[in-house]
Design a protein around this motif. Structure first.
Motif, short mmCIF file in Angstrom:
data_model
loop_
_atom_site.label_atom_id
_atom_site.label_comp_id
_atom_site.label_asym_id
_atom_site.label_seq_id
_atom_site.Cartn_x
_atom_site.Cartn_y
_atom_site.Cartn_z
N MET A 1 0.84 -1.17 0.00
CA MET A 1 0.00 0.00 0.00
C MET A 1 0.89 1.25 0.00
N TYR A 6 -2.48 4.69 2.37
CA TYR A 6 -2.55 4.41 3.80
C TYR A 6 -3.22 5.57 4.54
N ASN A 9 -6.92 5.69 3.82
CA ASN A 9 -7.64 4.67 4.59
C ASN A 9 -7.80 5.06 6.05
N ASN A 94 -2.53 7.22 14.67
CA ASN A 94 -2.21 6.11 13.76
C ASN A 94 -0.75 6.14 13.32
N MET A 123 6.61 2.99 7.70
CA MET A 123 5.92 1.83 7.14
C MET A 123 6.81 0.61 7.27
#
Length: 126
Positions: A1, A6, A9, A94, A123
């Motif tokens: 992704m 990301y 989302n 997040n 990531m």
């Protein structure tokens, strides 16, 4: 992704915490020609990353950067700082951290108000 996907989302999954944002007005890489200029638009793009983290001669993490350009209608009456604070809080929860807030400017062409927020994210490499 991709980093932009990301972030998209994350925003889509947390709309209840972002009451001034409609997911139909959040875009990645370009803004659709049919976008509604009556509400804030958010454009998510990727910027130059920060490199990788290594362990045992393996890449463990890629440090990526994304940019959120927020376009407000010229007659926007709600609190822009409240919207931007909510964005930063949702993203920070997040693992996405704001490192630059350019401040509000009025565009020369449309006379709309914009702000650019830049974020770091880590990531995992699988």
């Amino acid at each position: 992704m991709t980093p932009a996907a990301y972030v998209y989302n994350v925003l889509a999954s947390n709309l209840e915490s972002l009451p001034q944002i409609e997911i139909g007005n959040v875009y990645t890489f370009y803004v659709d020609d049919n976008a509604s200029p009556a509400k804030p638009l958010i454009l998510i793009t990727e910027t130059v990353g920060m490199g990788d983290a290594y362990g045992n001669n393996e890449v463990l993490y890629n440090y990526k950067r994304v940019q959120l350009d927020i376009y407000y209608p010229r007659d926007y009456i709600q609190d822009m700082n409240t919207l931007e604070k909510a964005l930063k809080q949702v993203l920070r929860a997040n693992g996405i951290y704001c490192y630059s807030d350019a401040g509000h400017v009025i565009t020369l062409d449309s006379k709309n108000i914009t702000n650019t927020l830049k974020f770091n994210l880590k990531m995992e490499v699988s």
